[in-house]
Design a protein around this motif. Sequence first.
Motif, PDB file in Angstrom:
ATOM      1  N   CYS A  54       0.806  -1.222   0.000  1.00 45.51           N
ATOM      2  CA  CYS A  54       0.000   0.000   0.000  1.00 45.51           C
ATOM      3  C   CYS A  54       0.838   1.270   0.000  1.00 45.51           C
ATOM      4  CB  CYS A  54      -0.892   0.040   1.232  1.00 45.51           C
ATOM      5  SG  CYS A  54      -2.014  -1.339   1.377  1.00 45.51           S
ATOM      6  N   GLU A  75      -2.812   4.914  -4.736  1.00 49.82           N
ATOM      7  CA  GLU A  75      -4.061   5.650  -4.965  1.00 49.82           C
ATOM      8  C   GLU A  75      -5.219   5.023  -4.177  1.00 49.82           C
ATOM      9  OE1 GLU A  75      -5.924   8.867  -6.770  1.00 49.82           O
ATOM     10  OE2 GLU A  75      -3.936   8.236  -7.445  1.00 49.82           O
ATOM     11  N   GLU A  76      -5.291   3.698  -4.195  1.00 42.73           N
ATOM     12  CA  GLU A  76      -6.389   2.980  -3.540  1.00 42.73           C
ATOM     13  C   GLU A  76      -6.374   3.103  -2.026  1.00 42.73           C
ATOM     14  OE1 GLU A  76      -3.932   1.001  -5.415  1.00 42.73           O
ATOM     15  OE2 GLU A  76      -4.932   1.871  -7.145  1.00 42.73           O
TER      16      GLU A  76
END
Length: 150
Positions: A54, A75-76
């Motif tokens: 992440c 981004e997520e």
Amino acid sequence: MDIRIRPCRVEDIDRIAAMEAAIFSEPWTKTGFLETLSETEHVFLVAEDQENLCAYGILYCNSDEGEIPTIAVSEEARGRGLGKRLLSRMMEEAEKRGVAHVYLEVRKSNLPAQRLYQACGFSLVGQRKGFYHKPDEDAFVMAFHKEDIC
């Protein structure tokens, strides 16, 4: 979100390089990440959610000074406090290594990153004209001093 922050491993580099290329207009190379990983005085951390990478961050340590050349959240995974957790952990590692002052550059237009750094005790100390390219932009120089806690 169950996030684990840990030291980077060689097997993470491909995913880090892919994330870097997706986020930055002038990304680091895989070779650059591998070279940094081989330098034991540096802090190179990753954050993962189960098996998904992440975020990652690097802190160069040299005597009592440090520099953060790159830190990124996918981004997520943005908007969940992961950047602050990763940066806080990097600063803990800096303290363990006797680093009293940490510097970084941030795009003048990157307000979310500036807010994160300020929330973690960094302050604006200067500006570098034309530091970034693609697009051309100035950088703010920010500094953290040991007395400030994230």
